[in-house]
Design a protein around this motif. Structure first.
Motif, mmCIF file in Angstrom:
data_model
loop_
_atom_site.group_PDB
_atom_site.id
_atom_site.type_symbol
_atom_site.label_atom_id
_atom_site.label_comp_id
_atom_site.label_asym_id
_atom_site.label_seq_id
_atom_site.Cartn_x
_atom_site.Cartn_y
_atom_site.Cartn_z
ATOM 1 N N CYS A 221 -29.870 -6.242 6.089
ATOM 2 C CA CYS A 221 -29.056 -5.041 5.781
ATOM 3 C C CYS A 221 -28.122 -5.688 4.813
ATOM 4 O O CYS A 221 -27.585 -6.726 4.791
ATOM 5 C CB CYS A 221 -28.454 -4.648 7.073
ATOM 6 S SG CYS A 221 -27.339 -5.699 8.172
ATOM 7 N N ALA A 222 -27.950 -4.705 3.820
ATOM 8 C CA ALA A 222 -27.197 -5.276 2.435
ATOM 9 C C ALA A 222 -26.015 -5.582 2.920
ATOM 10 O O ALA A 222 -24.785 -4.767 3.400
ATOM 11 C CB ALA A 222 -26.984 -4.029 1.669
ATOM 12 N N GLN A 223 -25.378 -6.722 2.467
ATOM 13 C CA GLN A 223 -23.841 -7.199 2.415
ATOM 14 C C GLN A 223 -23.197 -6.161 1.523
ATOM 15 O O GLN A 223 -23.436 -5.944 0.332
ATOM 16 C CB GLN A 223 -23.811 -8.562 2.043
ATOM 17 C CG GLN A 223 -24.461 -9.564 2.884
ATOM 18 C CD GLN A 223 -23.662 -9.979 3.729
ATOM 19 O OE1 GLN A 223 -22.392 -9.694 4.066
ATOM 20 N NE2 GLN A 223 -24.019 -11.232 4.562
ATOM 21 N N GLY A 224 -22.079 -5.613 2.182
ATOM 22 C CA GLY A 224 -21.192 -4.698 1.403
ATOM 23 C C GLY A 224 -21.515 -3.247 1.686
ATOM 24 O O GLY A 224 -20.821 -2.423 1.174
ATOM 25 N N SER A 225 -22.705 -3.030 2.502
ATOM 26 C CA SER A 225 -22.641 -1.658 2.625
ATOM 27 C C SER A 225 -21.978 -1.236 3.869
ATOM 28 O O SER A 225 -21.283 -2.113 4.624
ATOM 29 C CB SER A 225 -24.277 -1.694 3.201
ATOM 30 O OG SER A 225 -24.478 -2.146 4.387
ATOM 31 N N ILE A 226 -21.992 0.056 3.977
ATOM 32 C CA ILE A 226 -20.872 0.605 4.987
ATOM 33 C C ILE A 226 -21.733 0.547 6.381
ATOM 34 O O ILE A 226 -21.113 0.238 7.323
ATOM 35 C CB ILE A 226 -20.986 2.249 4.763
ATOM 36 C CG1 ILE A 226 -20.214 2.591 3.163
ATOM 37 C CG2 ILE A 226 -19.982 2.930 5.913
ATOM 38 C CD1 ILE A 226 -18.898 1.784 3.296
ATOM 39 N N LEU A 227 -23.020 0.919 6.358
ATOM 40 C CA LEU A 227 -23.708 0.694 7.751
ATOM 41 C C LEU A 227 -24.080 -0.649 7.960
ATOM 42 O O LEU A 227 -24.086 -0.630 9.505
ATOM 43 C CB LEU A 227 -24.954 1.574 7.662
ATOM 44 C CG LEU A 227 -25.001 2.976 7.788
ATOM 45 C CD1 LEU A 227 -26.425 3.569 7.673
ATOM 46 C CD2 LEU A 227 -24.734 3.426 9.478
ATOM 47 N N GLY A 228 -24.233 -1.695 7.182
ATOM 48 C CA GLY A 228 -24.430 -3.037 7.601
ATOM 49 C C GLY A 228 -23.858 -3.500 8.868
ATOM 50 O O GLY A 228 -24.524 -4.059 9.806
ATOM 51 N N PRO A 229 -22.771 -3.606 8.835
ATOM 52 C CA PRO A 229 -21.852 -4.158 9.984
ATOM 53 C C PRO A 229 -22.285 -3.626 11.323
ATOM 54 O O PRO A 229 -22.367 -4.317 12.613
ATOM 55 C CB PRO A 229 -20.524 -4.303 9.739
ATOM 56 C CG PRO A 229 -20.272 -4.351 8.271
ATOM 57 C CD PRO A 229 -21.709 -3.300 7.761
ATOM 58 N N LYS A 230 -22.161 -2.201 11.445
ATOM 59 C CA LYS A 230 -22.489 -1.375 12.568
ATOM 60 C C LYS A 230 -24.024 -1.722 13.286
ATOM 61 O O LYS A 230 -24.279 -1.964 14.239
ATOM 62 C CB LYS A 230 -22.431 0.082 12.454
ATOM 63 C CG LYS A 230 -22.732 0.839 13.592
ATOM 64 C CD LYS A 230 -21.697 0.605 14.623
ATOM 65 C CE LYS A 230 -21.864 1.780 15.622
ATOM 66 N NZ LYS A 230 -20.809 1.701 16.762
ATOM 67 N N LEU A 231 -25.113 -1.823 12.115
ATOM 68 C CA LEU A 231 -26.380 -2.000 12.510
ATOM 69 C C LEU A 231 -26.655 -3.418 13.030
ATOM 70 O O LEU A 231 -27.280 -3.558 13.776
ATOM 71 C CB LEU A 231 -27.274 -1.804 11.227
ATOM 72 C CG LEU A 231 -27.380 -0.422 10.613
ATOM 73 C CD1 LEU A 231 -28.404 -0.283 9.675
ATOM 74 C CD2 LEU A 231 -27.526 0.708 11.629
ATOM 75 N N PHE A 232 -25.845 -4.237 12.473
ATOM 76 C CA PHE A 232 -25.819 -5.773 12.990
ATOM 77 C C PHE A 232 -25.476 -5.773 14.268
ATOM 78 O O PHE A 232 -26.183 -6.530 15.030
ATOM 79 C CB PHE A 232 -25.308 -6.814 12.026
ATOM 80 C CG PHE A 232 -25.180 -8.140 12.500
ATOM 81 C CD1 PHE A 232 -26.549 -8.942 12.421
ATOM 82 C CD2 PHE A 232 -24.137 -8.645 13.189
ATOM 83 C CE1 PHE A 232 -26.667 -10.300 12.952
ATOM 84 C CE2 PHE A 232 -24.547 -10.080 13.481
ATOM 85 C CZ PHE A 232 -25.725 -10.830 13.398
#
Length: 310
Positions: A221-232
């Motif tokens: 999931c793209a580093q710097g995306s809004i959703l990335g941290p939550k999805l991880f």
């Protein structure tokens, strides 16, 4: 619903599209929480401009975003312009850089709306997780760990704690595994949007004004995306089911601290070994790679003070 268990290695994990009935209030709230930056993705549209237009005509965005829900996320939103950010160490080593993605501003607004919907579902990423949560931080994570250690030491127990760090964690998220683990916890229309977001992604690297050709991303999931941290954090949330009630788990993003208490050093070492084996097997099963160099173990116990009489 489509079975994704054999999809690793592909880049399209979409499972259809459904309405999400996004409202203007969600759009206004989403843009309000985004910083008015002048940087942009391929659209060359700064967030500052988006925020100004939303204040003028949020209805236009409501129509547009609901159309995206039903027809799919534009391919342009799935292309990241990656800028290597130096972390530490030698600058001529690729491993010393973190890939930060510049994404389209409209994509970030859409992601913020989806993130809001995910947050409304409650603690899906586990109470043990302190990363990317309101009123949680590295400080709260360490205070919780400190409290566990000090309480058990006061009760004359030996405490063993090991820490695990993951290599390129965000970049190794497997969409097929994400779906299998969370399909029962996330509503269908929201899961469809997430799987669409994770599908058919591309990137190019820009350095010193020179941009590379585009490459496909099959995982991550793209580093710097809004959703990335939550999805991880959702992706690794099953970790809390690995251990017994006697094991104490604290995580911040991809860093984990696992603690046990016992009457003797040997007892604690055996418990730690058992946990570490299960932990490593789980991480391997979801495609994660442990950074062995940063894996550490420490024993805590009360020292006895002796008075010598000469």
């Amino acid at each position: 619903m489509e079975n994704l268990s054999q999809s690793y290695g592909q880049d399209d994990y979409t499972i259809g599209h459904s309405p999400m009935n996004i409202g203007t209030d969600e759009i206004i709230k989403a843009t309000k929480n985004l910083k008015s930056k002048l940087c942009s993705g391929e659209d060359n549209l700064p967030m500052k401009v988006i925020k100004d237009v939303v204040q003028t005509n949020a209805t236009l965005f409501r129509i547009f975003f609901n159309s995206v829900c039903e027809k799919g996320i534009p391919s342009r939103w799935k292309t990241a312009i990656v800028t290597p950010l130096h972390k530490a160490g030698k600058k001529d080593l690729v491993t010393q850089y973190r890939p930060i993605s510049n994404l389209d501003s409209l994509s970030k607004v859409y992601e913020r709306i989806v993130l809001g919907r995910l947050n409304e579902l409650g603690e899906l990423n586990g109470v043990f997780q302190h990363g990317f949560k309101a009123n949680r931080s590295t400080t709260t994570a360490m205070l919780e760990l400190q409290n566990y250690v000090s309480t058990n030491i006061d009760n004359k127990k030996v405490v063993g704690t090991y820490s695990v760090d993951l290599s390129a964690a965000f970049d190794l998220l497997r969409p097929d595994v994400f779906y299998q683990q969370l399909q029962s916890k996330i509503p269908l229309n929201l899961m469809q949007t997430i799987m669409d977001f994770l599908s058919c992604r591309k990137f190019s690297v820009e350095l010193n004004g020179i941009r590379s050709t585009k490459r496909s991303l099959k995982v991550g999931c793209a580093q710097g995306s809004i959703l990335g941290p939550k999805l991880f954090t959702l992706y690794i949330s099953k970790m809390e089911n690995l251990f017994s009630d006697e094991t104490h788990l604290v995580t911040f993003a991809d860093d984990s601290y696992v603690s046990v208490a016992g009457s003797t050093t040997n007892e604690v070492r055996d418990l730690v070994k058992t946990n570490l084996i299960k932990h490593n097997e789980f991480l391997q099963s979801i495609g994660m790679v442990t950074n062995v160099a940063k894996t550490e173990f420490i024993l805590f116990q009360k020292m006895l003070m002796k008075t010598w009489i000469h």
